[in-house]
Structure formats: C-alpha cells, structure tokens
Design a protein around this motif. Structure first.
Motif, short mmCIF file in Angstrom:
data_model
loop_
_atom_site.label_atom_id
_atom_site.label_comp_id
_atom_site.label_asym_id
_atom_site.label_seq_id
_atom_site.Cartn_x
_atom_site.Cartn_y
_atom_site.Cartn_z
N TRP A 44 16.13 31.65 -27.95
CA TRP A 44 15.54 32.82 -28.60
C TRP A 44 15.34 33.97 -27.61
CZ3 TRP A 44 15.56 34.11 -33.42
CH2 TRP A 44 15.69 33.12 -34.39
N PHE A 45 15.05 33.64 -26.36
CA PHE A 45 14.98 34.70 -25.34
C PHE A 45 16.32 35.39 -25.22
CE2 PHE A 45 11.12 32.53 -24.36
CZ PHE A 45 10.33 33.42 -23.65
N ALA A 171 10.57 26.35 -31.83
CA ALA A 171 11.14 27.39 -30.98
C ALA A 171 11.23 28.71 -31.73
CB ALA A 171 12.52 26.97 -30.49
N ARG A 172 11.61 28.64 -33.00
CA ARG A 172 11.69 29.85 -33.82
C ARG A 172 10.31 30.46 -34.05
NH1 ARG A 172 14.71 30.00 -39.62
NH2 ARG A 172 16.53 30.03 -38.27
N ALA A 173 9.29 29.61 -34.14
CA ALA A 173 7.94 30.09 -34.41
C ALA A 173 7.36 30.87 -33.23
CB ALA A 173 7.03 28.92 -34.77
N ILE A 174 7.68 30.44 -32.00
CA ILE A 174 7.06 31.08 -30.85
C ILE A 174 8.03 31.88 -29.99
CG2 ILE A 174 5.29 29.28 -30.78
CD1 ILE A 174 6.71 28.13 -28.33
N GLY A 175 9.33 31.54 -30.06
CA GLY A 175 10.31 32.16 -29.17
C GLY A 175 10.45 33.67 -29.31
N PRO A 176 10.65 34.20 -30.53
CA PRO A 176 10.86 35.64 -30.66
C PRO A 176 9.71 36.48 -30.14
CG PRO A 176 11.53 34.52 -32.67
CD PRO A 176 10.85 33.49 -31.81
N ALA A 177 8.47 36.07 -30.42
CA ALA A 177 7.32 36.85 -29.97
C ALA A 177 7.22 36.84 -28.44
CB ALA A 177 6.04 36.30 -30.59
N LEU A 178 7.39 35.65 -27.84
CA LEU A 178 7.35 35.55 -26.38
C LEU A 178 8.47 36.37 -25.74
CD1 LEU A 178 6.60 31.74 -25.87
CD2 LEU A 178 5.01 33.66 -25.59
N ALA A 179 9.66 36.28 -26.34
CA ALA A 179 10.81 36.98 -25.77
C ALA A 179 10.62 38.49 -25.86
CB ALA A 179 12.08 36.57 -26.51
N GLY A 180 10.17 38.98 -27.02
CA GLY A 180 9.96 40.42 -27.16
C GLY A 180 8.96 40.95 -26.16
N GLY A 280 9.66 40.19 -36.31
CA GLY A 280 9.37 38.98 -35.55
C GLY A 280 8.44 38.05 -36.29
N GLY A 281 7.47 38.65 -37.01
CA GLY A 281 6.53 37.84 -37.77
C GLY A 281 7.19 37.04 -38.87
N GLY A 287 9.27 29.69 -39.15
CA GLY A 287 9.25 28.57 -38.21
C GLY A 287 7.94 27.81 -38.24
N ALA A 288 6.82 28.54 -38.41
CA ALA A 288 5.52 27.87 -38.46
C ALA A 288 5.41 26.99 -39.70
CB ALA A 288 4.40 28.92 -38.45
#
Length: 422
Positions: A44-45, A171-180, A280-281, A287-288
């Motif tokens: 996702w990063f 990974a989908r639940a947390i990856g995009p927010a962390l990556a952004g 992203g949400g 994912g959540a």
C-alpha cells in the motif's frame, strides 16, 4: 534440505481445529502470516506513493492508472504460468524468487526517487521498476495461496485461509493512511524504502521457514496425461467440474463487485464535497469491516455451510455498496463501506477455502492461479467499465451495476446451496 512431517506427527495434532490465536503462535504459520501482512502493508505504501509521483511528474490520471495497474496486468497474463511453476517447483523457493523480484523493484524506486525529482522522463524507469514488483506479485500470488497447506494440518486450513485473507484487509485498513502521511512528511522515496523493507522481512521469514519442519503435501496422483501437465489444467478442471466452476465464477463476480471501492472512491468523496481524506477513509473502512468480520468466519460457516456463507457474504456486500451509493454524508458512506467489507471477507474467504479443500495438491497452484485471475486479474477490466459507466450514466448507476453483480451471484449461490446441499 527441508524436512517434513505428517499431520499425525505434528505436536499440535488434534481433531478439533485450532483458533486464530493458536495458529498465530504456530512456529511455522505465525511468522508466515505476520510477514505476509507486513509485505501487504508495504504494498500500500507503493500504491499510494506511485500515484502521487506519477501525477506530480505528468499531471495525467491516465498514466497514474496505467503505471499503477501494471501489477494487476502481470497477474492477468502471467498467473497461468506462475500456477504451473507452483505445481512443479518447490513453492517456498518460488516465493523467495518472487520476493527478490519485488525487492529489486522497490529498492530501485527508492534509490531513483531519492536522487531525482519527478519529471515526465522518469515515467519509463518508474514503470520498469514497478514491472519487477508486478512480476513478483504475479508469480507469488498463486504460490502464496498454495503454500498454506504445507504450513498447517488440513483441519486448520479454513482458519488459516481466513487469517491469510485478514493480512490483505488489515493492510488495506491501515496502509493507505500511514502511506499518505509518510509521503507528505518524508517524501515518496521513503515510502518506497518502507515497501522494500517489508519485502526484505518476508524474504527473511521464507528463508527461515526453509530450516523448519513443514507438513508433507498429499501425494500427487500418478498421471501422464497431457492435460494434467498443461498450464491450463486449472481451467480444464473448472470447465468439467461444477465444484470448481461455481466458486470460480462467484469469485469473478466478487472481483467486479468490489472494484468500485477503489475506482469510484474519488468520485464518491467528491460528490460529498470531500477529498483525499475521505478517499483513504473509504478503503480503510472497507478493510476494517473485513478485518473485524474475520473473527466470525468459522462460526458462521459452521451454521450456514460454505455455499450459503459465500452467498450471504455477497448479499451483505451488495447491501453495503447500496448504502454507499445512496449516502448523503460521509458517515453513512463509511458505514456502508464497513458493511461491504464484512460481506466481502466472508465471501472471498469461503470461496478460497472451498477451492483449497477440494482440489488435489498436484494441481493446486494452477487452480489458485485461476482464482487470482478471477479475483485480481479482472480489476483492469472492471475499473474501465466502472469508470466508463460513471462518466456516461452517472456515479449511482455505476455503483448499482456492482450491486447487481453481487446480488445476482448471491442468489446463484443460494440456489446452488438449495439444489446441492453440502
């Protein structure tokens, strides 16, 4: 040399399946699933950073889609041969090769972007390095699925596949927010470096597994037929065996029905007057929902059976997408996507498990390659259709096209469960 043990030799061998916590504590499966989760999060990063870099370099959304979609294009075209390799070669070593390919691409992107600012001239080298990642992903996808039965006894396979699915959705639940956040704070090169690190960690896990005792796969059937050795043996099996064809067709429907969560997310957010945060949400909510619902997969299957559970999951997915399509505020939209994610997890896990438990090991890789094509390989086609329908007929029509596909597949599985009870 890797030693092996049978199910009876396994120290945890019991009649009753182990729970998620026990499997995560397993010396073989635990590191494997955690390493795969880290690798999926790193992916996702890459997805977030590559879109930002290409758009900064060119201002073209078309090029963003073309370069970003290279991973899935490789899956569509290489998966049959990857499945054949998975059935002929040592699966762990094949996964090591796939991770090395992805690691090389991620390291190349990190070094390139660390020293050169995004310009139109960088599109081709970026595409090249992304191609290495995509090739590794295409080779690894069926092998990741087919390797799981070597790590757990058959009684634990359903729970293991559910946990394997959770790695993608967590990974989908947390990856995009962390990556952004990381791209905004430190730049795309660092994000690509994180992806490279995730590849390296999973590679280390695979090398470590080579020194552990693994379960011996079932003995392959003795066969000399040309079809049994064919790269298309999985497709031939699906054509003649309804028990393979039905889950595979349902997986195609699932792949089409879940694409709007990615392709139409910007349009959904824009319609509500929001931007990147809501985009992203949407992915994180989906994912959540999938991650939370994974806790109940085994209990639901025990009550409903596999076909009915898969049909119910597709039905819940269609309900969640309907809520999202009609949402008039972000809270309702995110709630709908959470419900959709829960339905998706039950459908995809059950369809995957049904195939894994049914097929013989000598053809498992090719069947799971076909599964990968059915689920991820259709994404470029689904994305094009979703975008075209949204542009020409409106966003709501595009969303309800996905809803209809999921609902029809749900009804077909319901009918199948009634006509052919398990």
């Amino acid at each position: 040399m890797t030693s092996s043990t049978t199910d009876m030799d396994d120290p945890a061998s019991e009649d009753r399946p182990r729970g998620a916590g026990q499997l995560l504590a397993d010396r073989r499966f635990g590191p494997y699933v955690v390493g795969q989760w880290l690798s999926n999060t790193g992916n996702w990063f890459h997805n977030v950073a590559i879109g930002i870099v290409i758009f900064q370099a060119t201002g073209s959304s078309t090029l963003v889609g073309l370069v970003g979609g290279l991973q899935y294009a490789f899956t569509l075209f290489l998966a049959p041969w990857a499945g054949q390799l998975s059935d002929r070669l040592d699966r762990r070593r094949l996964l090591v090769g796939a991770q090395l390919s992805g690691l090389g691409g991620a390291v190349g992107l990190a070094i390139l972007l660390a020293f050169v600012d995004p310009t139109p001239g960088l599109v081709w080298p970026i595409a090249l390095f992304t191609g290495f990642i995509g090739a590794g992903y295409a080779i690894g996808l069926p092998t990741l699925q087919a390797y799981v039965p070597s790590l757990v006894p058959r009684r634990d396979l359903a729970q293991a596949i559910a946990l394997n699915s959770v790695t993608f959705n967590l990974a989908r639940a947390i990856g995009p927010a962390l990556a952004g956040g990381l791209v905004a704070a430190a730049g795309a090169a660092v994000a690509f470096g994180v992806n490279a690190t995730s590849f390296a960690i999973f590679l280390g896990v695979l090398l470590w597994l080579g020194r552990q005792r693994v379960l011996a796969p079932p003995e392959p059937h003795e066969t000399s037929s040309e079809e049994s050795r064919s790269v298309w043996a999985g497709l031939a099996l699906a054509r003649r065996d309804r028990a393979v064809a039905v889950p595979m067709l349902a997986t195609v429907a699932l792949g089409f029905a879940t694409d709007p969560v990615l392709t139409l997310a910007p349009a959904l957010a824009d319609r509500l007057g929001s931007g990147a945060a809501l985009v992203g949400g949407i992915g994180s909510a989906f994912g959540a929902g999938a991650t939370i619902s994974s806790l109940a997969v085994q209990r639901v299957r025990a009550r409903l059976g596999a076909r009915l559970q898969a049909g119910a999951g597709l039905g819940v997915l269609s309900v969640g997408l309907s809520v999202g399509a009609l949402a008039s505020n972000p809270v309702v939209l995110l709630a709908g996507m959470t419900v959709a994610g829960a339905g998706f997890l039950h459908a995809t896990t059950t369809l995957n498990t049904t195939l894994q438990l049914y097929v013989d090991d000598h053809i498992r890789g090719r069947v799971m390659a076909l599964w990968g094509m059915a689920f991820l390989g259709v994404r470029p086609i689904a994305a094009g259709l979703d975008g075209a329908i949204a542009d020409r007929a409106g966003l709501t029509v595009a969303m309800f096209t996905a809803v209809t596909i999921a609902a029809v597949a749900a009804m077909a599985l319901l009918r199948e469960s009634i006509q052919r009870p398990q």
